[in-house]
Design a protein around this motif. Structure first.
Motif, PDB file in Angstrom:
ATOM      1  N   LEU A 138       0.857   6.901  -6.829  1.00  0.00           N
ATOM      2  CA  LEU A 138      -0.196   7.867  -6.712  1.00  0.00           C
ATOM      3  C   LEU A 138       0.453   9.377  -6.938  1.00  0.00           C
ATOM      4  O   LEU A 138      -0.173  10.084  -7.609  1.00  0.00           O
ATOM      5  N   TYR A 139       1.321   9.574  -5.914  1.00  0.00           N
ATOM      6  CA  TYR A 139       1.844  10.787  -6.004  1.00  0.00           C
ATOM      7  C   TYR A 139       2.914  11.004  -6.834  1.00  0.00           C
ATOM      8  O   TYR A 139       3.315  12.243  -6.947  1.00  0.00           O
ATOM      9  N   ALA A 162      -0.767  -2.211  -3.569  1.00  0.00           N
ATOM     10  CA  ALA A 162      -0.354  -1.206  -4.509  1.00  0.00           C
ATOM     11  C   ALA A 162      -1.480  -1.018  -5.568  1.00  0.00           C
ATOM     12  O   ALA A 162      -1.598   0.309  -6.009  1.00  0.00           O
ATOM     13  N   GLY A 207       1.818   1.929  -3.426  1.00  0.00           N
ATOM     14  CA  GLY A 207       0.546   2.412  -4.229  1.00  0.00           C
ATOM     15  C   GLY A 207       0.451   3.888  -3.862  1.00  0.00           C
ATOM     16  O   GLY A 207       0.246   4.648  -4.804  1.00  0.00           O
ATOM     17  N   ILE A 208       0.637   4.321  -2.619  1.00  0.00           N
ATOM     18  CA  ILE A 208       0.618   5.784  -2.244  1.00  0.00           C
ATOM     19  C   ILE A 208       1.870   6.464  -3.023  1.00  0.00           C
ATOM     20  O   ILE A 208       1.674   7.539  -3.516  1.00  0.00           O
ATOM     21  N   ALA A 209       2.980   5.907  -3.061  1.00  0.00           N
ATOM     22  CA  ALA A 209       4.177   6.585  -3.746  1.00  0.00           C
ATOM     23  C   ALA A 209       3.950   6.630  -5.191  1.00  0.00           C
ATOM     24  O   ALA A 209       4.102   7.773  -5.923  1.00  0.00           O
ATOM     25  N   THR A 217      -4.601   0.913  -4.237  1.00  0.00           N
ATOM     26  CA  THR A 217      -4.319   2.178  -4.015  1.00  0.00           C
ATOM     27  C   THR A 217      -4.198   3.073  -4.964  1.00  0.00           C
ATOM     28  O   THR A 217      -4.664   4.342  -5.070  1.00  0.00           O
ATOM     29  N   PHE A 218      -3.332   2.651  -5.897  1.00  0.00           N
ATOM     30  CA  PHE A 218      -2.997   3.363  -7.193  1.00  0.00           C
ATOM     31  C   PHE A 218      -3.988   3.300  -8.400  1.00  0.00           C
ATOM     32  O   PHE A 218      -4.251   4.251  -9.009  1.00  0.00           O
ATOM     33  N   VAL A 263       0.535  -1.274  -0.055  1.00  0.00           N
ATOM     34  CA  VAL A 263      -0.080   0.144   0.019  1.00  0.00           C
ATOM     35  C   VAL A 263       0.714   1.175   0.122  1.00  0.00           C
ATOM     36  O   VAL A 263       0.764   2.091  -0.583  1.00  0.00           O
ATOM     37  N   VAL A 264       2.131   1.295   0.835  1.00  0.00           N
ATOM     38  CA  VAL A 264       2.946   2.244   0.753  1.00  0.00           C
ATOM     39  C   VAL A 264       3.475   2.607  -0.747  1.00  0.00           C
ATOM     40  O   VAL A 264       3.719   3.840  -1.377  1.00  0.00           O
TER      41      VAL A 264
END
Length: 270
Positions: free
Chosen positions: A112-113, A210, A108-110, A213-214, A105-106
């Protein structure tokens, strides 16, 4: 003086087998419990629903695409890490292998940003009419992010084990670096490359955090089989278990292709 032969010598202490058995049971018992929970009478209808077929097809297509991307990007990375020395090499290796230990999930956040509408590159891509987040492309990128280290680790290990003597001989015979790479290096480490690609495919196939999230969970677009299993678990436990078994079977077959075949030594061609 009596001769002591090595026939029948057991190099593994007997007590090790007991601990190994516990480790094996830790993996096999949950799988056995899942098998016992499967509703075999409704198994085929459960795994052949429209949403299940769409999710499986999407998983196979995106995993194949991400594996190809892993090969394209991972082979140069492994070559640089195994065959050269430069400042920051350890740092590069650490960053390349970081997805192995990061929660998905981290990752995925990376992503996304980075590629989202307000992300580091997403704004420029949006101006060019390209939207990556919450698309099938996002699924492929998420899978590649988490699977790339598997190929790099496998291939770098194969390169270091093979050594560089054959490449040096080819160079002394006048072969250019690209020719050496194509005719000597790649054939020499092809089993390691194949193993890494298979493991990358298997990891991509099981990617969840990931991707969610993404890429989100849009049926037919980003809803891969792991996401379908997660959603079915909330509404239909039998369907979730049946689809889980399908995913386990496919993953086991893929990993079996990597470790079940006999490895034949490759001859370097100059």
């Amino acid at each position: 003086m009596a001769k002591h032969g090595t026939r029948g010598y057991q190099s593994v202490p007997r007590w090790i087998y007991g601990i190994a058995a516990v480790g094996g049971l830790l993996v096999m018992l949950p799988l056995a419990a899942m098998l016992l929970r499967v509703n075999w009478a409704q198994f085929i209808p459960l795994i052949t629903s429209d949403s299940s077929i769409a999710a499986l097809g999407l998983s196979l297509r995106t995993s194949a695409a991400s594996t190809l991307l892993c090969v394209v990007l991972g082979v140069p990375l492994a070559l640089v890490l195994a065959r050269s020395e430069f400042t920051g090499q350890r740092l590069l290796r650490a960053f390349v292998l970081l997805p192995l230990v990061l929660p998905p999930v981290v990752g995925g956040i990376a992503l996304l940003y980075t590629f989202g509408r307000q992300g580091l590159l997403g704004k420029s891509l949006e101006l060019a009419g390209i939207q990556i987040a919450f698309s099938t492309t996002a699924v492929i990128l998420a899978q590649t992010f988490v699977a790339l280290p598997f190929l790099v680790v496998s291939l770098e290990g194969a390169l270091r084990t093979a050594g560089s003597k054959y490449e040096a001989v080819a160079a002394t015979l006048g072969a250019r670096p690209t020719t050496v790479l194509r005719r000597v290096t790649v054939p020499l480490v092809l089993p390691g490359l194949a193993s890494g690609a298979v493991l990358s495919f298997a990891r991509s196939l099981g990617e969840f955090g990931a991707t969610l999230t993404f890429a989100g969970s849009l049926e037919g677009v980003t809803r891969t089989l792991p996401l379908e299993i997660y959603l079915q678990r909330e509404t239909d436990a039998d369907a979730a278990v049946a689809l889980s078994l399908v995913l386990v079977a496919v993953a086991a077959a893929v990993v079996g292709l990597s470790y079940g075949r006999k490895r034949q030594p490759m001859k370097a061609l100059v």
